[in-house]
Every structure is written in C-alpha cells, then in structure tokens.
Design a protein around this motif. Sequence first.
Motif, short mmCIF file in Angstrom:
data_model
loop_
_atom_site.label_atom_id
_atom_site.label_comp_id
_atom_site.label_asym_id
_atom_site.label_seq_id
_atom_site.Cartn_x
_atom_site.Cartn_y
_atom_site.Cartn_z
N THR A 639 16.36 10.64 22.87
CA THR A 639 17.31 11.57 22.37
C THR A 639 17.24 11.90 20.96
O THR A 639 18.10 12.68 20.67
N ARG A 645 21.12 15.10 21.15
CA ARG A 645 20.90 15.79 22.34
C ARG A 645 21.82 15.39 23.55
O ARG A 645 21.39 14.55 24.54
N ALA A 647 23.05 16.90 26.07
CA ALA A 647 22.88 17.23 27.50
C ALA A 647 21.98 16.13 28.29
O ALA A 647 21.89 15.54 29.43
N GLY A 731 13.05 15.73 26.24
CA GLY A 731 13.56 17.44 26.25
C GLY A 731 12.38 18.18 26.10
O GLY A 731 11.28 17.79 25.76
N GLU A 768 19.11 27.37 26.45
CA GLU A 768 19.87 27.36 25.25
C GLU A 768 19.32 26.39 24.16
O GLU A 768 19.72 26.54 23.13
N LEU A 770 18.34 21.99 23.33
CA LEU A 770 19.32 20.60 23.63
C LEU A 770 19.83 19.90 22.38
O LEU A 770 20.64 19.39 22.54
N ASP A 771 19.14 20.52 21.14
CA ASP A 771 19.24 19.96 19.96
C ASP A 771 20.54 20.62 19.14
O ASP A 771 20.52 21.67 19.12
N VAL A 772 21.60 19.60 19.00
CA VAL A 772 22.71 20.20 18.01
C VAL A 772 22.91 19.43 17.10
O VAL A 772 24.11 19.37 16.31
N LEU A 839 25.22 26.98 22.68
CA LEU A 839 24.33 25.80 22.72
C LEU A 839 25.30 24.65 23.05
O LEU A 839 25.03 23.81 23.96
N CYS A 843 25.09 22.30 26.31
CA CYS A 843 24.88 20.96 26.05
C CYS A 843 25.99 19.96 26.56
O CYS A 843 25.81 18.77 26.57
N THR A 844 27.11 20.54 26.79
CA THR A 844 28.29 19.70 27.43
C THR A 844 28.64 19.76 28.80
O THR A 844 29.44 19.39 29.30
N PRO A 1027 19.19 25.06 34.49
CA PRO A 1027 18.56 23.79 33.79
C PRO A 1027 17.43 23.14 34.75
O PRO A 1027 18.06 23.09 35.89
#
Length: 1043
Positions: A639, A645, A647, A731, A768, A770-772, A839, A843-844, A1027
């Motif tokens: 992660t 990440r 999600a 990911g 979209e 994974l990385d926020v 995003l 991711c949520t 997904p």
Amino acid sequence: MERFKSNRGEHVNPSYDSTLDEPPVYEETNFSNGEHRAVRPSVVSAFGHDTLDRVPNIDFYRNAGSVSGHRAVRPSLQELHDVFQKNGAISVADTEEDDGQRSNGAPSDDLESAIPSDSDKGAVKFGWIRGVLIRCMLNIWGVMLFIRLSWVFGQAGWGLGIVVVALSCVVTTITGLSMSAICTNGVVRGGGAYYLISRSLGPEFGGSIGLIFAFANAVAVAMYVVGFAETVVDLLKENSAMMVDEINDIRIIGCITVVLLLAISVAGMEWEAKAQVVLLVILLVAIANMFVGTVIPATTDKKSKGFFNYNPKVFSENFMPAFRDGETFFSVFAIFFPAATGILAGANISGDLRDPQGGLPKGTLLAILITGITYLAVALCVAATVVRDATGNSTDLITPGIPCNGSAIAACELGYNFSSCEVQKCKFGLMNNFQVMTMVSGFGPLIIAGIFSATLSSALASLVSAPKVFQALCKDNIYKALHFFAKGHGKNNEPIRGYVLTFVISVAFILIGDLNAIAPIISNFFLASYALINFSCFHASYAKSPGWRPGYKYYNMWLSLLGALLCCVVMFVINWWAALLTYGIEILLYIYVTVKKPDVNWGSSTQAVTFVSAVNNALSLTGVEDHVKNFRPQMLVLTGSARTRPALLDLAHAFSKNYGLCLNCEVFVGPRSEGLQEMNANMEKNQLWLRKINRKAFYTAVACDNFREGTERLLQASGLGRMKPNTLMMGFKRNWRTAGAEAVHNYVGVLHDAFDFEYGTVILRMNEGLDVWHIIEAEEEMLRAAREQEELEKEMMTNGEKPRGLFRKSRKSSQQVLTTRVSVCSPPAPQVAKMNEKLLEACTQFKKKQPKGTIDVWWLFDDGGLALLLPYILTTRKKWKDCKLRVFVAGQPGRSDLDKQEMKSLLEKFRITCNDINVIDDLHAIPSSDSLRKLQDMIEPFRLHEGSKDTAQAEAMQREQPWKITDKELNTFEDKTNLQIRLNEVLKENSKSANLIVVSMPIARKDSISDYLYMAWLDILTKDLPPTLLIRGNHKSVLTFYS
C-alpha cells in the motif's frame, strides 16, 4: 509433442499434446518406477493456443491416498513460470507419490515520566509511621474491637475464634505482601489501590476497580459516621436528652460530624495527620484501659453480669463453639472480617508519602501484625474472664437443692446460678451484651471514647482516601466526563472538588439513616480491590516480564493467586448477592473502558501475558502441518503509506478481516540513510492510523535502493513461523508506459519474485487509480497554513494590535501561503478538483456497503482455488453480502452444457453458493481489428522492429535496448496476446455492470516474455472495466470438499 528431461528419465508430457483431438478427461500415466500421475490433455481448444495451464477440475483437489490410489496433479507454479530450458524442455516432477500420509494513535503524555513541578517542593510528605502505620492501624481498629469482638468469640468459642481472626489476617497479610511487591516495582504515585492495579493490569481493570473503590470509601464515611452518631444517640437516650427522635438525631449528628471532618481534611493533610495522632492516643488508652480492667477484682455487680476475672474454668468453657440463632462459622466470619480491612489506608495517600516504596510494605505489614495481635489479645482476655450468659441479677446465687446447669457451668462453680438463661434470653454475657468491653474495662467512659476514636479515625481516613483515589483516576482521563475532578489546589495538590463530592455522597447516605442493606456491598467493593491487587502480583509474576523486578522479595506468585481466590470466596461468604452485584458492576465498567480504549500505555502485565501467549501460540503452530481446511489468505499488501491507497487497504482487509494476517508494506527507495530516517519517523504514525480507522493490520517497511529489492526482502522475511503471508496484493501500475524501463522492470520483477517464493498474487486495477497521496499532502499543507495563521493571530494579539485589522491581515497572509503551497500548474484547477473528487470517491467505495449486484469470477485456470476462494470470502462480509457470485469458465465449442455441469458439481462439493455459471466457448476467436489496433498503439513505443534489419543490425539493436519487444517475441506469443485482447472484449460483454471482476492472472515466463509485453497484456486485459482483481494462486489447493 514437447519432451522434457527429469531425474527419472525422459518421457512424453501429455500436457503438451498438439493433436488437440482428445476430450478433456484425465488419463493415467504409468512410469517405469511404478508411480502414477493423472494428467489432462492440452486445453488448447478452449484458449486457442497450447498451454500447460489446467482449467479447474475436481481431481486436483483430492487428498493423497484417495480411493483410486493416485490423484491428478495440476502443473506447479514453477512449471508454468520457470525459464524454458534448451530445446523448449523444462524440468518438472514426474509424479505425485501417494503414500497416504500427506494432505494439502500518537500516544498521550505519559504521566509516569512527568517531572515534579516546583509547586511540589513545599508539599507536606509523611514518613512510614505517620503516613502508613498509624493510618492503617486506625482504619483496621474499628467499632468491632469494642462492640462485636466479644460476641464473635462467644459464638465461635476462642478455639474457632482464633481461626476467624487468623483467616482474616491471612487474607490481609497475603494482600499486603502482594501490594508490597507491586509498589516496590517502580515509582508509586498518588492513587493507592487504583494506581497499583491500573499500572499492573492496565486501565480496564484499574478504571473499573478505581471507580467503585473511591465510591466505597465515600460511602464508608457515612457508615462510620452513622456508627459514631448511633453511640452518641444511645448516650443521649440514657440521659433523656433526645433532640427529635432516634433516626433524625442520627442524621443531625451525622451531618454535623461530616462537616467537621471535611473542615479538618480541607485544612490540609498536616491537620488531618495531627487529628489522626490524637485519635490514636485515645484509642490506645481505651485498649489499655480494657486490659487493666481484666485484672481489677470483680465487683458483685460485674460478677452478676458474667465477669469473674481470669479463670481457667471460664477459659476452658469458652473454648468450644456455641452457635445460636442460626449463626454458623461462616456467618460469624462474615461479621468479623470487615474489621480486618483498612490495610490500604496508607496506600490510598501514596502521593503524599516521602518514600512510598519503602514505607508502604513496612507500615502496612507491621499494622496488620499489631492489629491482629491486638484483636487476639483482647478477645482471649475477654474469653478468659466473661461467661457466655449472665442474668445481671446479683441475687442469682447457688442455692442448695436447686440444680445449676445451662451454658454457664463455670459460673455455677464460682457461686452463681444463671440457669434461667436456658429458658429466657438474658441481657448479659458474651452472647448477649455488646457492651462487654465497657463492663470489663477499668473506666467505662474511656471505652466510649475509644469507640468515638475508632469510628472518627476510620471516617477521616476514608474521607481523605476517596478524593485522593478519585483524583488519580480522573487525572488519567479514563472517564473523560469526570476529568473536572482531576484539578488539585495548594502545595499538596489537594482534591477540593473530590472532597466536596465525597461530602455530598456521604451526607446523602447518612440521610438514609439505615445502612445495613448497603454495608455488605461496601465490604465486597473493598474485597474486590484486594482480590485484584493479589491477582496483579500473580499476573505480573506469571508473565515473567523482564520489567517485573520488585525490590520486595518476600512474596510468592502462587500465594498471591491463593489470596485472590480467598478474597473472592470471602465475598460470597459475606453476602452472595452483594458479591454478584460487585462483579456485575465491575464487568460493566470493564467493558465500558475496553470499548472507549483510553489512550494510555502503562506497560501492564496484561500486555506482557498477551505477548507470551502470542509467542506460545505461534510456536505451537510450528509443530502443526498446514492443512487445506485451515487455509486462510494472509495478505502482504504493497500500500505504501497506510493512507496512500485506501481502496487497496480496504479490499485486503475485507479478505483477512479479524481472522487472518494483513501486512501493509511500504518500500522507501533511495539512499539508505534517508530512507531509514523517513521509515522510522513514519512507522508509529502509520500503525496508529490503521488503529484509528479500525483496520486489523500491521504496518511494516523496508528501505532499499530499488522497489524490487525491498519487496523481495518483505516477501522473504515477513511473518513469524506459520503466521506468515501467503498472498501478495498490489495495485496495477497505470503509468507503466511513461515510468521508464527500470521502473517497469522492477514492477514485473516483483511479480516474478512472488511466483518464485510461491505466493498467491493479487493485482487490483481501478480506472480512476489508487494513489491519493497528492491529495493528502495538499490537505496537510492547508492544515499547516491554517495553524500558521492561528499562531500569527495569537502573536499579534499579544502585541496589542486590533483583532479586526489583525484578522484581515492574517487571512491575507494565509491565503498567500495556501496559494503558494497548493498551486498546481496544469491541468487547470477545476479539472484537477474534479479528477480528485472522482479519485476519492472511487478509493473510498470499498468502505461503504456495496449495492446489490454481482462479483464476476472468471476462473479460467486452476491455480489451486485462490481465484474462487477470495471472492467467496468477500460475499461473507457484511458490506458485500448483497453481492452474488457469478462464475465464468472457459469451455470447448459443443461442450458448454457438460462443462457447466462439471463446474456446478465442483462448486457444490466446495459448498460455495453461486448465482450463475457461464461457459465461454469462443475465447479462441480472433479479436476485433479495433481491439488489435489498441494493443498495437499501446506497445508501439516499446517495439524494437528488428525484423526488417539484417541479423547483425538486429543483434546490435537488441543489445542496446534489451527491454524492447522484439518481432520474434510478438510472433511467438501471438496467440497468448490475442487471448488477453479477446478476454477484454468478452469481459466487457458480460461483466460491464459487475461490482467487482475477478480474473485469473496470466503468467509470463521469465526471460521469455519482455516486461513491456507482459504489462501490455495486463493493461489490455483489464482496460475500461469496473474494479478488477487479477488473481493467481500458488497452484496448491486452498479448497477441499473433504470434511
């Protein structure tokens, strides 16, 4: 056919049959050494090209030593993944030998380390005599000494009476030894029993017992004061000086007494200590007065009341028990035992002691010894001088001809006939007169003074103990609503608010007037504290933590456990319903504190025992061979930071939940020194974040020169014994086309390493991304800017500037900071915001309850069952319970119904409920030209195009750019490439509306398929889909149909 060598000789591998004509049934192959292996012909007709991969089949899941004597064995992961040897040969094991034996938060400030403030320098501190010994003796010597002790020895006789006193002293002595061990194992601060228990067993036990212990002391004030008031009212009654009536007089006198005691307490510990010394002197004089009275010759009046000085006949007659009125040994013991309590009076003011570590053991144990001897001495003196029954009539003398018998035979021999006591109840003697001590003493009023002293000293000690313990509890902020009472005043940090609360509680119970109903509950509250102190000592010793090094050595862990059990037994002996009520209240408070999870860490023995238990359980697992029935996914999730990440973390946690291992891993790439520094700084923060969002997972990290090397270390070294990861989850690398050859090589290399180490592998792709992390960084920058603005406002306010002008100025400054820090060059800000919003929403999505829909499982290759087990596990989770499984399998044209029936039968045997089974029989079809063109555009920048060059030029180009896709490679793997394209088309046709898609992951052979071609396969396979999870097990069974 392709041939391969093994250590057992050459033979034909039917898995590479190129005739493509045989039906997909298993055949038995015999080898020269007599071993068997069931193999299935090629499934080329299902996928359009020759492959060693097997489609799912029940025979792969049979135990060794099944009825047939042999079993089918799917190709191992190494067989699929290893580099081809020369001439296309590959080394694989020939058979599976069936021997019948195998089966497949940031922490809160630590109050313990706080440096005493300067205000503590002038505080009054007591030595062990004034602070511990005197307090404990005064609290143990109670009204029982003067009023009920004679009755106890009258009922039980001095033989069993000694047992009653001794048993009580055993319980208190063991508790004293346990307390001595605990309080000499480190610095002891204020809080008494609460402090000792909470620091030993943790906030859950300490918080629950601390509250009821403080409450018990507050109500004990009322009990002792009412005892004092009742004695005063009796004197008023004798002198006809009643104010209103008996009950109201008790209330009036009780309230006045509590006010006076409160004034002494609030005046300061020095005044309270002086008052205790005065009360002790009075008490000692009263006790001495009793001993003096036993040697003063008895008057006729005293003899008529049963007192005959020391007499062996009286002493021997009082040896045997004479229980009356339904009393038993246990009921008499229950009445006496509260008189032995009070041993924590010194510990309760531990914060006011000069040397609590040295003073508490010495003072408490000496107080138990002195008071125990005193109880025995007083009781034996009375038993040797007073008979059980007496009429009080001086004319009841021995008369010739009138028989003399009954309970007072000794009195007959001494000239008195108390036989009438057999017929009617007498008022005097050990059994009948609670004022025997007054009669025996040399001067009766001194005994009254002793009763006053005993009750008032006990009340004063409880009035001081309750606020001190309560203040310590509130300071730890275990019950946040009570933090108001943590504040102290003066150089001694006196808990004035606690005093007022204790005063209110005690007055409330005094106004009730009759405390008989609540008295057993209070006794049980104290006993529960004793039990936990004993258990704390046992628990700390049992944990064998290196930190358990008490300075006091005269204790034994098993003796402490016996003491804890004795306390629990005594609780039920005193009153069974009060004991149950005490346990009930304690359990409720324990649950409350456990649920609230106070942010404290005191290194309790509970943590130590948990660690020891975990180690022992881990070690016991190493002696048990893994079994397919107990398989569960143990996730190693790449992660990055725990927040990067979400999600990926949420989905991995859904697989492991509370029942499996989940490691969130981060690789810090760069110079070792910088990487280690950043890693150490973030370690605790990430673990606290996982705890905050309620993810049952561990965070771990490594620092390495490159991503692949770090991941390789994690794959090899993570876990403990059999508690180690078996599934890698990561990911999908969306930027593989722009990341550079080295980054792509490292990413694909991680997958190769996972296959080499026999990990199941899972890749999550979301359109979209994974990385926020960039969003998190922007939020943190804004928070920092806001804090800077707030600090700037405070600074300017202190300089005397106007708030309004300041506000405008600071706001402008803040906006400039925000603009500078969070500005983005391109794309435009609105577009960035919209992208970030999408995003974050994506991711949520796994945090929320999933809407009704399907989880589509494309179980194309038999990987041991992981591709089927993971989605099944998801359907058992609360957030996914509305999602139904749909299974898609590859089949041959014309055999769809048969393949569907086979899969249905297999799923039924696995007991996996499936909403629908679909057989796809056209995977071998050529993909559309549009799809082919998309792949060509995708790989065009990475092609070598050496086909149009001569041999020398082609070799030179390949040496210069070895990572590029060659024309030869494309031609060799054209069928497999087309399969990925075709699969994407079929996925879009059938699973476009699924909540989640699970697809068997294609495998790239090492040194055969270039990194960029493999990434293109994964990309084109999962492109423009919901997904998607790419899953490949390690080709060992994780499902079984055996019970």
